[in-house]
Scaffold this motif. Structure first.
Motif, mmCIF file in Angstrom:
data_model
loop_
_atom_site.group_PDB
_atom_site.id
_atom_site.type_symbol
_atom_site.label_atom_id
_atom_site.label_comp_id
_atom_site.label_asym_id
_atom_site.label_seq_id
_atom_site.Cartn_x
_atom_site.Cartn_y
_atom_site.Cartn_z
ATOM 1 N N TRP A 112 17.337 -39.452 20.499
ATOM 2 C CA TRP A 112 16.100 -40.195 20.302
ATOM 3 C C TRP A 112 14.901 -39.451 20.899
ATOM 4 C CZ3 TRP A 112 12.993 -43.383 18.086
ATOM 5 C CH2 TRP A 112 11.935 -43.953 18.772
ATOM 6 N N LEU A 113 15.094 -38.858 22.067
ATOM 7 C CA LEU A 113 13.999 -38.161 22.734
ATOM 8 C C LEU A 113 13.588 -36.887 22.000
ATOM 9 C CD1 LEU A 113 14.945 -38.492 26.514
ATOM 10 C CD2 LEU A 113 12.922 -39.417 25.401
ATOM 11 N N THR A 114 14.554 -36.200 21.395
ATOM 12 C CA THR A 114 14.252 -34.923 20.751
ATOM 13 C C THR A 114 13.961 -35.052 19.256
ATOM 14 O OG1 THR A 114 16.630 -34.528 20.431
ATOM 15 C CG2 THR A 114 15.609 -33.611 22.415
ATOM 16 N N SER A 115 14.510 -36.090 18.617
ATOM 17 C CA SER A 115 14.347 -36.221 17.158
ATOM 18 C C SER A 115 14.005 -37.655 16.761
ATOM 19 C CB SER A 115 15.626 -35.771 16.452
ATOM 20 O OG SER A 115 16.011 -34.480 16.833
ATOM 21 N N PRO A 116 12.889 -38.205 17.239
ATOM 22 C CA PRO A 116 12.557 -39.594 16.896
ATOM 23 C C PRO A 116 12.277 -39.806 15.422
ATOM 24 C CG PRO A 116 10.679 -38.528 17.942
ATOM 25 C CD PRO A 116 11.836 -37.574 18.065
ATOM 26 N N HIS A 117 11.953 -38.735 14.698
ATOM 27 C CA HIS A 117 11.616 -38.865 13.275
ATOM 28 C C HIS A 117 12.801 -39.296 12.418
ATOM 29 C CE1 HIS A 117 13.107 -34.735 13.813
ATOM 30 N NE2 HIS A 117 13.575 -34.858 12.590
ATOM 31 N N VAL A 118 14.041 -39.110 12.917
ATOM 32 C CA VAL A 118 15.191 -39.508 12.107
ATOM 33 C C VAL A 118 15.321 -41.024 12.019
ATOM 34 C CG1 VAL A 118 16.435 -37.395 12.636
ATOM 35 C CG2 VAL A 118 16.810 -39.391 14.050
ATOM 36 N N VAL A 119 14.650 -41.742 12.914
ATOM 37 C CA VAL A 119 14.631 -43.204 12.865
ATOM 38 C C VAL A 119 13.264 -43.704 12.436
ATOM 39 C CG1 VAL A 119 15.112 -45.335 14.126
ATOM 40 C CG2 VAL A 119 16.240 -43.219 14.806
ATOM 41 N N ASN A 120 12.231 -43.158 13.055
ATOM 42 C CA ASN A 120 10.865 -43.603 12.799
ATOM 43 C C ASN A 120 10.245 -42.722 11.728
ATOM 44 O OD1 ASN A 120 8.178 -44.356 12.856
ATOM 45 N ND2 ASN A 120 8.035 -44.407 15.084
ATOM 46 N N ARG A 121 10.187 -43.226 10.508
ATOM 47 C CA ARG A 121 9.714 -42.424 9.383
ATOM 48 C C ARG A 121 8.210 -42.178 9.405
ATOM 49 N NH1 ARG A 121 13.179 -39.402 8.055
ATOM 50 N NH2 ARG A 121 12.200 -39.035 6.041
ATOM 51 N N ARG A 122 7.505 -42.833 10.328
ATOM 52 C CA ARG A 122 6.079 -42.531 10.471
ATOM 53 C C ARG A 122 5.859 -41.167 11.127
ATOM 54 N NH1 ARG A 122 3.651 -48.119 13.153
ATOM 55 N NH2 ARG A 122 4.045 -49.517 11.386
ATOM 56 N N ILE A 123 6.855 -40.691 11.865
ATOM 57 C CA ILE A 123 6.718 -39.471 12.657
ATOM 58 C C ILE A 123 7.146 -38.255 11.849
ATOM 59 C CG2 ILE A 123 7.491 -38.270 14.743
ATOM 60 C CD1 ILE A 123 7.998 -41.014 16.007
ATOM 61 N N LEU A 124 6.303 -37.244 11.857
ATOM 62 C CA LEU A 124 6.659 -35.977 11.231
ATOM 63 C C LEU A 124 7.453 -35.114 12.201
ATOM 64 C CD1 LEU A 124 6.345 -33.990 8.826
ATOM 65 C CD2 LEU A 124 4.403 -33.038 10.058
ATOM 66 N N THR A 125 6.965 -34.967 13.411
ATOM 67 C CA THR A 125 7.673 -34.174 14.414
ATOM 68 C C THR A 125 7.204 -34.575 15.801
ATOM 69 O OG1 THR A 125 8.370 -31.922 14.989
ATOM 70 C CG2 THR A 125 6.035 -32.257 14.551
ATOM 71 N N SER A 126 7.986 -34.147 16.783
ATOM 72 C CA SER A 126 7.698 -34.476 18.181
ATOM 73 C C SER A 126 7.594 -33.182 18.986
ATOM 74 C CB SER A 126 8.811 -35.362 18.751
ATOM 75 O OG SER A 126 8.666 -35.527 20.149
ATOM 76 N N ILE A 127 6.564 -33.100 19.835
ATOM 77 C CA ILE A 127 6.355 -31.924 20.673
ATOM 78 C C ILE A 127 6.460 -32.348 22.136
ATOM 79 C CG2 ILE A 127 4.758 -30.075 21.310
ATOM 80 C CD1 ILE A 127 3.428 -30.495 18.563
ATOM 81 N N ARG A 128 7.306 -31.680 22.888
ATOM 82 C CA ARG A 128 7.436 -32.002 24.314
ATOM 83 C C ARG A 128 6.248 -31.416 25.076
ATOM 84 N NH1 ARG A 128 11.998 -33.176 26.878
ATOM 85 N NH2 ARG A 128 12.167 -34.582 25.079
ATOM 86 N N VAL A 129 5.464 -32.289 25.677
ATOM 87 C CA VAL A 129 4.310 -31.872 26.465
ATOM 88 C C VAL A 129 4.714 -31.646 27.916
ATOM 89 C CG1 VAL A 129 2.010 -32.536 27.273
ATOM 90 C CG2 VAL A 129 2.711 -33.100 24.947
ATOM 91 N N LEU A 130 5.576 -32.507 28.425
ATOM 92 C CA LEU A 130 5.947 -32.419 29.834
ATOM 93 C C LEU A 130 7.278 -33.118 30.065
ATOM 94 C CD1 LEU A 130 5.157 -31.884 32.884
ATOM 95 C CD2 LEU A 130 4.215 -34.197 32.869
ATOM 96 N N SER A 131 8.125 -32.544 30.913
ATOM 97 C CA SER A 131 9.309 -33.234 31.423
ATOM 98 C C SER A 131 9.394 -32.911 32.911
ATOM 99 C CB SER A 131 10.571 -32.779 30.689
ATOM 100 O OG SER A 131 10.725 -31.380 30.761
ATOM 101 N N ALA A 132 9.495 -33.941 33.719
ATOM 102 C CA ALA A 132 9.438 -33.732 35.167
ATOM 103 C C ALA A 132 10.356 -34.700 35.888
ATOM 104 C CB ALA A 132 8.002 -33.910 35.671
ATOM 105 N N GLU A 133 10.909 -34.235 37.023
ATOM 106 C CA GLU A 133 11.694 -35.109 37.887
ATOM 107 C C GLU A 133 10.732 -35.817 38.835
ATOM 108 O OE1 GLU A 133 15.246 -34.989 41.259
ATOM 109 O OE2 GLU A 133 14.696 -33.153 40.173
ATOM 110 N N MET A 134 10.978 -37.100 39.053
ATOM 111 C CA MET A 134 10.076 -37.903 39.864
ATOM 112 C C MET A 134 10.821 -38.532 41.038
ATOM 113 S SD MET A 134 7.527 -37.333 37.889
ATOM 114 C CE MET A 134 6.288 -38.382 38.650
ATOM 115 N N LYS A 135 10.058 -39.130 41.920
ATOM 116 C CA LYS A 135 10.639 -39.901 43.006
ATOM 117 C C LYS A 135 11.170 -41.223 42.454
ATOM 118 C CE LYS A 135 7.649 -38.030 46.627
ATOM 119 N NZ LYS A 135 6.595 -38.353 47.627
#
Length: 619
Positions: free
Chosen positions: A25-48
């Motif tokens: 779901w995080l990497t390929s949301p377009h396979v479910v949500n047909r409104r989406i063409l593609t997804s670009i990861r802007v940031l991934s971070a570990e938090m407290k």
């Protein structure tokens, strides 16, 4: 705002499988949500520990939107600064399927819409709490004048004790909103399906549009769609679906234009690349690429009607391509094999032998071998398509190309493409590389030309035969009318001799015989052998013939019965309902088969039936 429970679903999935589904779901949301063409990861971070901070993320997302609006994809550092003390480190390589992990992460994705007129670029914030096996999604439109492609309200999915639950941060009156219904009826079932399928595989490539800029793709595709789409659909002269073929080729053209734009930038090229489309079919791709300034042409063994509608500068040639030394293209920059069928395995070979600088784009569809025969699957654990893709990739590499694999965004199930950018060997080693190519062909083609034969013929495989220049019609429409009539009447008589399908109360006339039903194999057994042999020579055979006569027969699930005149039997919800006669229908010129052949005649009156009765004056 509190999160309200929407649905709880029991699942056989483990926590590991649940997080595997979340990763899809995080990497390929377009396979479910047909409104989406593609997804670009802007940031991934570990938090407290952020388990108590979920309510404030909506506010932080607004600040993130401001940052992304101003500096687009270069926003990671600014976002990290905004997170301040909450941020621990970047988490690009974290495996969500690690169940021993109890850390907290955030992912910020930039979602690009298919329809840029209605929907806006959208920022998605996903807060992952591994300690509680849950994730929470927030979405914000980057353009207040257009809709977000994400959910209207934040939502959370949690896995606990083999139960997957969905909660939504929305007011109670919003629970019937389409956005919430979509989460419940579309997203959650898909997540459950992924989680319970232990062998979810991305195949050769994960995601799509890796070789180009997705942002540029959205903009250029929209531009080309407006520029070429409406007029091409309107003037389409082929017997195929224009909406599929026109917009598919526009999408492929968009990809190629951006791929070549990227190449010019990387290699400091000034002129636009030339191309040759081998097996160009309707020539639409050649038309678009040529119209966008790239010099090129297309070759196919048959002319299509639509060719005559293109401008004169669109170069399309009718001839067969036989893999040989007489079919090399040393002056061409890029060879294109778009659903090139029996030429598919030869495209990398032709490119390799044309010149050291020749590149290729290959989009395989039907699986063929070097000798022109259908590819035979060797591993039953794989589909033929996935195995063939691996085979084609090995050919590209054996031909000495640095080969990239990508997934296109086209309305087709065959969307994996190969891009042969450049060689992995120095030019002075070309002769040695060609010997490797010859060895490859020898292994896969029984008809390899020997050294003694080479002076007499330029062909590379004696067994390869291009398809016929005149396409054979294979849908039973070329059978003699008398033969078709004989088969139709034979099948109908057998159906009429069966137990009646519907009760007298539900028939148009209590005396009218609607007949029974039979399996296709049972029908085949009553057709004389010689007649059946003629049918088997046609693509589809008996079933195709019956479906071509859909005004007489209804075929579904391998079962056949007579179609009741005036009724759309496939859509009837109850056998007790009387068949509905369509009103205001256009009278067809074809005679009514039931009027002339059914022992009870047609149950409809002359003015009710959509087909002609002899009593109607057609003058």
């Amino acid at each position: 705002m509190d999160f309200m429970g929407i649905v709880n679903c029991a699942s056989s999935a483990t926590a590991t499988q649940f997080w595997g589904a979340m990763n899809i779901w995080l990497t390929s949301p377009h396979v479910v949500n047909r409104r989406i063409l593609t997804s670009i990861r802007v940031l991934s971070a570990e938090m407290k520990d952020l388990s108590s901070h979920h309510p404030i993320w909506g506010e932080k997302l607004e600040c993130m939107c401001q940052i992304v609006r101003s500096i687009k994809g270069e926003s990671s550092l600014a976002l990290l600064e905004m997170l301040g003390d909450d941020f621990i480190n970047l988490s690009e390589d974290v495996s969500l399927s690690d169940t021993s992990d109890d850390r907290f992460f955030i992912y910020v994705n930039w979602l690009l819409p298919r329809n840029v007129d209605r929907y806006s670029d959208t920022l998605e914030l996903v807060v992952v709490d591994k300690s509680d096996n849950c994730f929470t999604c927030f979405h914000r439109s980057l353009d207040s004048g257009r809709e977000s492609v994400g959910a209207k309200w934040p939502f959370r999915v949690r896995y606990k004790d083999n139960v997957v639950s969905l909660t939504v941060g929305a007011p109670e009156e919003a629970l019937s909103h389409p956005s919430v219904i979509w989460l419940k009826e579309q997203l959650l079932p898909k997540i459950l399906k992924w989680a319970e399928n232990e062998k979810v595989s991305e195949g050769l490539v994960s995601g799509s549009l890796h070789q180009i800029s997705p942002e540029r793709y959205v903009l250029l595709y929209t531009e080309l769609k407006r520029k070429y789409g409406p007029e091409l659909v309107k003037s389409w002269s082929e017997n195929t679906d224009p909406k599929k073929f026109v917009y598919e080729d526009i999408a492929i053209a968009t990809y190629l234009l951006l791929l070549w734009e990227k190449e010019r930038s990387e290699k400091k090229l000034e002129r636009l690349q030339s191309f040759l489309d081998l097996g160009c079919g309707n020539g639409l791709l050649v038309y678009i690429l040529s119209s966008e300034g790239h010099p090129g042409s297309g070759i196919d063994l048959r002319k299509r009607k639509i060719w005559d509608t293109y401008p004169k500068n669109v170069r399309l040639e009718i001839r067969s391509i036989v893999p040989s030394s007489s079919n090399l293209f040393p002056e061409t920059d890029w060879l294109i094999g778009n659903h090139s069928d029996e030429l598919t395995p030869w495209i990398p070979v032709i490119a390799a032998r044309s010149s050291y600088d020749c590149r290729f784009f290959l989009l395989p569809c039907c699986a063929f071998e070097f000798d022109g025969k259908k590819y035979q699957r060797m591993d039953s654990s794989k589909s033929q398509y996935s195995e063939y893709l691996s085979y084609v990739k090995s050919i590209c590499q054996d031909c000495g190309f640095r080969t990239e694999v990508d997934r296109l965004r086209i309305p087709s199930t065959k969307r994996i493409c190969f891009v042969g950018y450049e060689r992995i060997y120095p030019k002075e080693h070309s002769e040695a590389q060609d010997e490797m190519i010859r060895s490859l062909i020898s292994k896969r083609s029984k008809g390899l030309i020997t050294c003694s034969e080479a002076p007499r013929t330029p062909k590379w495989s004696s067994d390869f035969k291009p398809r016929e220049s005149v396409e054979k019609v294979k849908n039973c429409t070329q059978l003699e009318r008398s033969l078709i009539g004989s088969i139709v009447n034979l099948v109908a008589n057998h159906l009429l001799g069966k137990v009646r399908l519907i009760s007298p109360a539900s028939r148009p006339d209590s005396k009218w015989n609607a007949g029974g039903q039979m399996k296709l194999e049972s029908i085949a057994s009553v057709i004389p052998g010689e007649l059946l042999k003629q049918l088997k020579n046609e693509c589809g055979g008996l079933q195709t013939l019956l479906k071509n006569n859909g005004h007489i027969f209804h075929v579904s699930g391998g079962t056949v019965h007579l179609k009741i005149p005036g009724a759309d039997y496939a859509k009837r919800k109850s056998p007790s309902k009387t068949p509905k006669v369509s009103k205001g229908s256009i009278k067809r010129a074809k005679p009514c088969w039931f009027f002339e052949n059914h022992p009870d005649g047609c149950p409809l009156s002359d003015d009710q039936c959509n087909f002609l009765h002899p009593s109607i004056n057609t003058a």
